[in-house]
Write a protein that holds these residues in place. Structure first.
Motif, PDB file in Angstrom:
ATOM      1  N   GLY A  67      51.906  55.732  54.032  1.00 22.91           N
ATOM      2  CA  GLY A  67      50.872  55.559  55.053  1.00 22.91           C
ATOM      3  C   GLY A  67      49.519  56.052  54.558  1.00 22.91           C
ATOM      4  O   GLY A  67      48.482  55.430  54.820  1.00 22.91           O
ATOM      5  N   ILE A  68      49.524  57.172  53.818  1.00 20.84           N
ATOM      6  CA  ILE A  68      48.267  57.672  53.248  1.00 20.84           C
ATOM      7  C   ILE A  68      47.724  56.673  52.228  1.00 20.84           C
ATOM      8  O   ILE A  68      46.503  56.448  52.141  1.00 20.84           O
ATOM      9  CB  ILE A  68      48.486  59.055  52.597  1.00 20.84           C
ATOM     10  N   ALA A  69      48.638  56.062  51.461  1.00 20.28           N
ATOM     11  CA  ALA A  69      48.202  55.043  50.484  1.00 20.28           C
ATOM     12  C   ALA A  69      47.490  53.893  51.197  1.00 20.28           C
ATOM     13  O   ALA A  69      46.453  53.400  50.729  1.00 20.28           O
ATOM     14  CB  ALA A  69      49.408  54.519  49.698  1.00 20.28           C
ATOM     15  N   THR A  70      48.028  53.466  52.326  1.00 21.80           N
ATOM     16  CA  THR A  70      47.384  52.396  53.094  1.00 21.80           C
ATOM     17  C   THR A  70      46.021  52.846  53.605  1.00 21.80           C
ATOM     18  O   THR A  70      45.057  52.067  53.618  1.00 21.80           O
ATOM     19  CB  THR A  70      48.277  51.979  54.276  1.00 21.80           C
ATOM     20  N   HIS A  71      45.944  54.117  54.000  1.00 24.75           N
ATOM     21  CA  HIS A  71      44.652  54.663  54.436  1.00 24.75           C
ATOM     22  C   HIS A  71      43.625  54.604  53.298  1.00 24.75           C
ATOM     23  O   HIS A  71      42.467  54.213  53.519  1.00 24.75           O
ATOM     24  CB  HIS A  71      44.853  56.105  54.901  1.00 24.75           C
ATOM     25  N   GLU A  72      44.074  54.982  52.084  1.00 22.90           N
ATOM     26  CA  GLU A  72      43.168  54.927  50.927  1.00 22.90           C
ATOM     27  C   GLU A  72      42.796  53.484  50.599  1.00 22.90           C
ATOM     28  O   GLU A  72      41.683  53.207  50.149  1.00 22.90           O
ATOM     29  CB  GLU A  72      43.829  55.601  49.713  1.00 22.90           C
ATOM     30  N   LEU A  73      43.738  52.568  50.819  1.00 22.13           N
ATOM     31  CA  LEU A  73      43.441  51.142  50.632  1.00 22.13           C
ATOM     32  C   LEU A  73      42.303  50.708  51.554  1.00 22.13           C
ATOM     33  O   LEU A  73      41.360  50.035  51.129  1.00 22.13           O
ATOM     34  CB  LEU A  73      44.703  50.315  50.918  1.00 22.13           C
ATOM     35  N   ARG A  74      42.405  51.127  52.804  1.00 23.95           N
ATOM     36  CA  ARG A  74      41.370  50.755  53.776  1.00 23.95           C
ATOM     37  C   ARG A  74      40.022  51.388  53.436  1.00 23.95           C
ATOM     38  O   ARG A  74      38.966  50.830  53.761  1.00 23.95           O
ATOM     39  CB  ARG A  74      41.816  51.191  55.187  1.00 23.95           C
ATOM     40  N   ARG A  75      40.059  52.546  52.757  1.00 18.81           N
ATOM     41  CA  ARG A  75      38.810  53.203  52.334  1.00 18.81           C
ATOM     42  C   ARG A  75      38.254  52.592  51.059  1.00 18.81           C
ATOM     43  O   ARG A  75      37.155  52.942  50.636  1.00 18.81           O
ATOM     44  CB  ARG A  75      39.057  54.692  52.103  1.00 18.81           C
ATOM     45  N   GLY A  76      39.055  51.716  50.431  1.00 17.58           N
ATOM     46  CA  GLY A  76      38.618  51.119  49.174  1.00 17.58           C
ATOM     47  C   GLY A  76      38.699  52.074  48.010  1.00 17.58           C
ATOM     48  O   GLY A  76      38.024  51.882  46.993  1.00 17.58           O
ATOM     49  N   ASN A  77      39.515  53.096  48.120  1.00 12.67           N
ATOM     50  CA  ASN A  77      39.646  54.124  47.090  1.00 12.67           C
ATOM     51  C   ASN A  77      40.807  53.760  46.161  1.00 12.67           C
ATOM     52  O   ASN A  77      41.965  54.063  46.456  1.00 12.67           O
ATOM     53  CB  ASN A  77      39.882  55.484  47.752  1.00 12.67           C
ATOM     54  N   ARG A  78      40.490  53.114  45.063  1.00 10.32           N
ATOM     55  CA  ARG A  78      41.543  52.670  44.140  1.00 10.32           C
ATOM     56  C   ARG A  78      42.366  53.834  43.594  1.00 10.32           C
ATOM     57  O   ARG A  78      43.593  53.768  43.563  1.00 10.32           O
ATOM     58  CB  ARG A  78      40.942  51.883  42.972  1.00 10.32           C
ATOM     59  N   GLY A  79      41.680  54.892  43.156  1.00  8.65           N
ATOM     60  CA  GLY A  79      42.394  56.041  42.601  1.00  8.65           C
ATOM     61  C   GLY A  79      43.347  56.661  43.618  1.00  8.65           C
ATOM     62  O   GLY A  79      44.494  56.973  43.298  1.00  8.65           O
ATOM     63  N   GLY A  80      42.843  56.837  44.840  1.00  8.56           N
ATOM     64  CA  GLY A  80      43.686  57.425  45.891  1.00  8.56           C
ATOM     65  C   GLY A  80      44.878  56.545  46.208  1.00  8.56           C
ATOM     66  O   GLY A  80      46.003  57.032  46.394  1.00  8.56           O
ATOM     67  N   LEU A  81      44.641  55.232  46.263  1.00  8.47           N
ATOM     68  CA  LEU A  81      45.736  54.289  46.541  1.00  8.47           C
ATOM     69  C   LEU A  81      46.817  54.412  45.476  1.00  8.47           C
ATOM     70  O   LEU A  81      48.011  54.506  45.788  1.00  8.47           O
ATOM     71  CB  LEU A  81      45.184  52.862  46.589  1.00  8.47           C
ATOM     72  N   ILE A  82      46.402  54.432  44.204  1.00  8.35           N
ATOM     73  CA  ILE A  82      47.372  54.490  43.109  1.00  8.35           C
ATOM     74  C   ILE A  82      48.148  55.808  43.145  1.00  8.35           C
ATOM     75  O   ILE A  82      49.381  55.829  43.010  1.00  8.35           O
ATOM     76  CB  ILE A  82      46.653  54.313  41.755  1.00  8.35           C
ATOM     77  N   VAL A  83      47.441  56.905  43.331  1.00  4.20           N
ATOM     78  CA  VAL A  83      48.103  58.217  43.335  1.00  4.20           C
ATOM     79  C   VAL A  83      49.152  58.295  44.428  1.00  4.20           C
ATOM     80  O   VAL A  83      50.298  58.720  44.196  1.00  4.20           O
ATOM     81  CB  VAL A  83      47.057  59.340  43.510  1.00  4.20           C
ATOM     82  N   TRP A  84      48.809  57.853  45.635  1.00  2.00           N
ATOM     83  CA  TRP A  84      49.761  57.966  46.745  1.00  2.00           C
ATOM     84  C   TRP A  84      50.911  56.978  46.612  1.00  2.00           C
ATOM     85  O   TRP A  84      52.036  57.261  47.063  1.00  2.00           O
ATOM     86  CB  TRP A  84      49.041  57.811  48.079  1.00  2.00           C
ATOM     87  N   LEU A  85      50.648  55.828  45.994  1.00  4.01           N
ATOM     88  CA  LEU A  85      51.764  54.907  45.735  1.00  4.01           C
ATOM     89  C   LEU A  85      52.720  55.501  44.698  1.00  4.01           C
ATOM     90  O   LEU A  85      53.947  55.359  44.824  1.00  4.01           O
ATOM     91  CB  LEU A  85      51.236  53.548  45.244  1.00  4.01           C
ATOM     92  N   ILE A  86      52.162  56.170  43.686  1.00  7.37           N
ATOM     93  CA  ILE A  86      53.021  56.808  42.675  1.00  7.37           C
ATOM     94  C   ILE A  86      53.871  57.906  43.314  1.00  7.37           C
ATOM     95  O   ILE A  86      55.075  58.013  43.055  1.00  7.37           O
ATOM     96  CB  ILE A  86      52.161  57.375  41.516  1.00  7.37           C
ATOM     97  N   ILE A  87      53.252  58.720  44.166  1.00  4.60           N
ATOM     98  CA  ILE A  87      54.015  59.770  44.857  1.00  4.60           C
ATOM     99  C   ILE A  87      55.120  59.141  45.710  1.00  4.60           C
ATOM    100  O   ILE A  87      56.262  59.617  45.741  1.00  4.60           O
ATOM    101  CB  ILE A  87      53.079  60.638  45.721  1.00  4.60           C
ATOM    102  N   THR A  88      54.784  58.040  46.365  1.00  7.93           N
ATOM    103  CA  THR A  88      55.770  57.362  47.212  1.00  7.93           C
ATOM    104  C   THR A  88      56.954  56.869  46.383  1.00  7.93           C
ATOM    105  O   THR A  88      58.115  57.067  46.761  1.00  7.93           O
ATOM    106  CB  THR A  88      55.109  56.163  47.926  1.00  7.93           C
TER     107      THR A  88
END
Length: 203
Positions: A82-103
């Protein structure tokens, strides 16, 4: 090839094109078929819950600590997804990748524990051929585990694409859909936790 054309800033990027909207709608239809599949497997398992043919029962096999940790890992992964999706909506590529990796790491931990659980059962003489109960158990829980494994591979693919291409309407749609898939698997696990493990220990 441009993915930024006709983007409405008030619409999430994954919904910004007709192609994206149709793909997301199609995925919801696919999940409908998945619900039918798991409903069938749940029904079969519950019908044969007490058909143990003299073999191990649910009370003999299920380890509360083990399936509780599995549940913690998977539900936590739903939160991080869910946090990864939040980072997606923020347009934060790094955040999206990090949270997907954690997931996916949490998901890998879940799959590892499930494999260990199955191996332990087999060593106790509880195989898929032992009884109707165990056939239903291994097929239902194993099918879910296979789905989680596919989800991990899918997530790795999305991470690679986001790393190479950044966040655009295509990668946003793919990241969004894999998030839906992951949450769906978590919901199915909640039903497995209740109908398989808790019910098996109580009834």
């Amino acid at each position: 090839m441009s993915h930024a054309e006709a983007v409405d800033p008030n619409v999430p990027l994954e919904y910004s094109t007709e192609h994206g909207r149709l793909r997301i709608f199609g995925f919801w239809v696919f999940l409908g078929a998945e619900i039918v599949l798991f409903a069938t497997l749940f029904t079969t398992y519950l019908i044969y819950l007490h058909h143990t043919a003299g073999g191990p029962t649910a009370k003999d096999l299920f380890d509360v600590k083990g399936f509780t940790i599995e549940t913690f890992l998977l539900l936590t992964s739903s939160f991080t997804c869910g946090i990864a999706t939040h980072e997606l909506r923020r347009g934060n590529r790094g955040g999206l990748i990090v949270w997907l990796i954690i997931t996916l790491l949490l998901g890998a931990g879940f799959v590892g524990m499930e494999i260990n659980e199955f191996v332990d059962y087999v060593h106790q003489g509880a195989t898929i051929q032992t009884s109707a109960f165990l056939s239903g158990f291994f097929i239902l829980v194993g099918t879910h585990g296979c789905h989680v494994s596919l989800g991990i591979l899918w997530m790795i693919s999305v991470i690679i694409q986001v790393s190479k291409n950044g966040i655009n309407s295509t990668t946003a749609r793919k990241a969004f859909i894999v998030g839906i898939y992951w949450h769906f698997l978590d919901v199915v696990w909640v039903f497995i936790f209740t109908a398989v493990y808790l019910t098996g220990l109580v009834l």
